[in-house]
Design an enzyme around this catalytic site. Structure first.
Site, PDB file in Angstrom:
ATOM      1  N   GLU A 120       8.891  10.299  -0.455  1.00 15.62           N
ATOM      2  CA  GLU A 120      10.075  10.891   0.195  1.00 15.62           C
ATOM      3  C   GLU A 120      10.395  12.265  -0.391  1.00 15.62           C
ATOM      4  OE1 GLU A 120      12.522   7.203  -0.369  1.00 15.62           O
ATOM      5  OE2 GLU A 120      13.060   7.698   1.703  1.00 15.62           O
ATOM      6  N   GLU A 142       8.257   0.133   0.279  1.00 17.08           N
ATOM      7  CA  GLU A 142       9.558  -0.503  -0.010  1.00 17.08           C
ATOM      8  C   GLU A 142       9.730  -1.866   0.656  1.00 17.08           C
ATOM      9  OE1 GLU A 142       9.065   2.629   0.849  1.00 17.08           O
ATOM     10  OE2 GLU A 142      10.361   3.974  -0.284  1.00 17.08           O
TER      11      GLU A 142
END
Ligand code: NAD
Length: 723
Positions: A120, A142
């Site tokens: 990210e 995740e």
């Protein structure tokens, strides 16, 4: 949230070319992880970039082996209120937003893995370059811990590579290599070494002084369209139900990821980022996520760090291993050990059988070469380490010998004696038995303190767990050496005390047999199978019983009954056993015979297997069917209760071993966090109450384990029991 915030997490150095080199190096941690310290460092770098007119651009890289491995799970695990994950996620995004909108170019130079929060951060840069290294991985894993990318990933990724590709990466948590990442458009280029990597990144900055993110351009168009396009509407009308069909609704993170991408595709970037933080908070607070982080991060790490390994025994490694029996298990063990660089003597009763064992390793290595995971030279070197033989004398000099011969006490005793005659005084002898108590097998040994159980799972090359069984006389040294060996070959060890079925087989058996018992009661077999999948188990009970083979289960049950009767402890037979016996009498012994509960088509896969229509004549389907939740509870309570019995009886030595062993050993529903966490997350008292209700309806096997009754009376949890 009390991690000391220090700017030392990112070192800044301004080059003569006006490019600011920002190098992430989180102090005191082996990896860069996203948390307040790292983000403060990146914020300082952004300030510098925005505030100093002499700075023309910024290159973000890492001084550690990896770029950044993801979020700080230690911190996440402390969150108790949804405001905490929401604010942490927003704080990260404020920093990244500032970085990408300060009007100067920012480039990520990926020197190693960029995973989760690490990717990210890289996505918030205007371009990304990476080392051309086949091991380097990019991804948003995740979801595997019940979370979603909360640092803007669910918004930047689809705006860069399109909604469909982004969903695939995020909903499945797939990690991709640099070639694939470049093909997707995530990477602007690859570099042979660090120097070239940084040079490329600097050059990009200088060539793009007015760099801007695509989504900040006034005429931004989504690659493949946003959520309003007919294609997207069609995809999102199907995707949630498809995802739920796959996950049985047990993984809310998957649905939340879909919502982020769909709803975010209707909003401007900043509003979409806030929306993501709300869904992130929902995930972070979920029971599923807490369960998975607790077991697959904290407890697994404790297991790997050796919580169950005797302290004070120096680390050891095996250079030469003996494997007896070159069948399915022996060949698999030989392959795993040779891959880890260990010399292996693979012994069987006939040279041809031993050679076949090595051929099994060759077949696995061929596949790895075809997939580019190994080179042909590595394959040859690995195979050269395996010596197939029938000659016991070649076992001289082995530090460890593992027997994987037939499951027969007499055969095992015979090889134990023959091996010990040639082994050095220090060597350890291990049995891969799946059912025979280790202390009994050790009676054939002249040094039972050097005798241990190393229970591998099939297929050895894919199953990550080894259950180590400590016999009555096994010494601490022997246990430590077994433990070290399991880690040496890259597997995860759990340690249990000797008992019938040990831990994994004993608990796993309750799942399968509960399903079989339901059939006998008139539950529709399709309901039984659906309940297994709804519970989150990887395979439904009747299909699994067919895979294991009914004749094997019957043999083990008969053997156990005889042994226990001989010890003066007769046991009541499980109500499912009559079904197994009847099917065996009909020759329907399971998949290997092409028929069991199912009719199995010939060949690989078994995809078109069908429940045998004759089941209904043998066990008529009841007119009134029980609620599906009752079936799910029975399948899970049977396992959890048996795991608690193992803990209470001292078969299990720790809660962590119980939970990790359940997930890695037989695929116990990961979102439940393991067989003991299943109890803990419901509360011991609530579990006891429901178990009693099940016992009243379905039989005494559901009576809660004495340990649980005691803990419930004391108002304690399983963690207290282990402390
Ligand atoms: P297998 O039948 O495939 O292989 C056994 C091998 O041992 C054969 O190649 C046989 O020739 C050889 N053998 C027999 N007697 C021997 C002797 N005296 N000396 C040397 N070699 C001899 O069996 P398997 O499935 O590999 O199982 C082996 C052991 O592993 C058993 O104890 C079994 O319970 C255990 N185990 C099996 C599994 C599984 O899923 N199959 C899982 C865990 C443990």
């Amino acid at each position: 949230m009390n991690t000391p915030v220090t700017q030392a997490a990112v070192a800044l150095e301004l080059g003569a070319d006006g490019i600011l080199m920002a190098t992430m190096d989180l102090p005191g941690r082996p990896m860069n992880v996203v948390g307040p310290a790292l983000m403060a460092g990146i914020a300082a770098a952004a300030d510098h970039l925005a505030g100093d007119p002499a700075v023309l651009g910024l290159v973000l890289t890492s001084a550690k082996a990896d770029f950044c491995a993801g979020g700080d799970l230690d911190e996440m695990y402390t969150w108790t209120r949804p405001e905490q994950p929401f604010e942490a996620s927003m704080a990260m995004k404020r920093v990244l937003r500032r970085l990408e909108t300060c009007g100067r170019p920012v480039v990520a130079a990926l020197n190693g893995h960029a995973l989760g929060g690490g990717l990210e951060i890289a996505l918030a840069c205007h371009a990304r370059f990476a080392l051309d290294d086949a091991r380097l991985k990019l991804g948003q894993p995740e979801v595997k811990l019940g979370l979603l990318p909360g640092g803007g990933g669910t918004q930047r990724l689809p705006r860069l590579v399109g909604q469909q590709q982004a969903l695939q990466l995020m909903a499945e948590g797939t990690e991709i290599g640099v070639q694939r990442a470049q093909a997707l458009g995530l990477l602007a280029g690859l570099a042979a070494d660090r120097e070239a990597l940084l040079a490329q990144a600097r050059a990009w900055c200088l060539a793009h002084p007015k760099a801007q993110q695509p989504w900040d351009a006034p005429k931004f168009r989504w690659p493949g369209g946003d959520s309003r396009t007919p294609a997207a509407l069609q995809m999102f009308s199907l995707a949630p139900s498809m995802a739920s069909a796959k996950s049985q609704g047990n993984y809310p993170a998957v649905t939340h990821i879909l919502s982020c991408v769909f709803e975010g595709g209707l909003l401007g970037f900043d509003a979409a980022c806030e929306l993501e933080s709300r869904y992130f908070a929902a995930c972070a607070m979920s029971r599923q996520s807490k369960n998975m982080i607790g077991t697959l991060w904290f407890q697994l790490n404790a297991v790997k760090k050796g919580a169950s390994r005797p302290a004070g025994v120096p680390r050891s490694s095996v250079r030469k291993l003996g494997v007896l029996g070159a069948g399915m298990m022996g060949a698999g063990i030989a392959h795993a050990a040779a891959q880890a660089g260990i010399e292996v003597v693979l012994l069987d009763t006939a040279q041809q059988a031993a050679e076949r064992g090595r051929e099994h390793a060759r077949a696995l290595l061929d596949k790895a070469v075809a997939k580019g995971r190994r080179t042909a030279a590595q394959r040859e070197a690995t195979l050269a380490r395996i010596t197939p033989t029938t000659d016991f004398a070649l076992l001289a000099g082995c530090e460890l010998v593992i027997e994987a011969v037939f499951e027969d006490r007499a055969v095992k005793a015979e090889v134990t004696r023959r091996v010990e005659a040639v082994l050095g005084a220090d060597a350890v002898f291990a049995s891969n038995t799946s059912t025979l108590p280790i202390t009994g097998l050790a009676q054939a040994s002249v040094r039972p303190e050097q005798f241990i159980g190393l229970h591998f799972f099939s297929p050895v090359d894919r199953m990550p767990l080894v259950e180590i069984i400590v016999g009555a006389h096994t010494s601490a040294q022997t246990l430590a050496r077994g433990f070290d060996f399991v880690q040496q070959i890259g597997k995860t060890p759990i340690v249990v005390n000797d008992a019938r079925g040990f831990y994994t087989s004993r608990v796993f058996g309750t799942y399968v047999m509960e399903g079989v018992a339901m059939l006998a009661e008139g539950v529709h077999p399709r309901h039984v199978e659906a309940a297994g999948l709804q519970a989150g188990m990887p395979m439904p009970p009747l299909a699994l019983q067919d895979e294991v083979s009914l004749s094997l289960s019957l043999h083990v049950a008969e053997q156990t009954r005889k042994d226990l009767e001989a010890e003066g402890r007769p046991v009541a037979e499980h109500p499912g056993m009559a079904v197994i016996r009847r099917l065996c009498a009909l020759g329907r012994v399971g998949r290997k015979a092409g028929q069991g509960f199912y009719d199995w088509p010939a060949g690989e896969g078994g995809g078109d297997k069908r429940l045998w229509p004759g089941l209904a004549a043998e066990w008529p389907v009841a007119a009134v069917q029980p609620p599906q939740q009752e079936l799910v509870d029975r399948l899970m309570f049977a396992q959890a209760n048996e795991a608690a019995r193992c803990l209470g009886e001292g078969v299990l030595r720790s809660v962590a071993d119980g939970n990790v062993g359940a997930i890695l050993g037989w695929g116990f529903a990961p979102f439940e966090g393991g067989a003991l966490q299943y109890i803990e997350s419901r509360g011991v008292a609530a579990f006891v109450e429901r178990a009693r209700a099940l016992a009243a309806r379905h039989g005494p096997r559901f009576e809660p384990a004495p340990l649980l009754v005691r803990l419930a009376q004391q108002g304690k949890g399983l963690a207290d029991a282990a402390a």
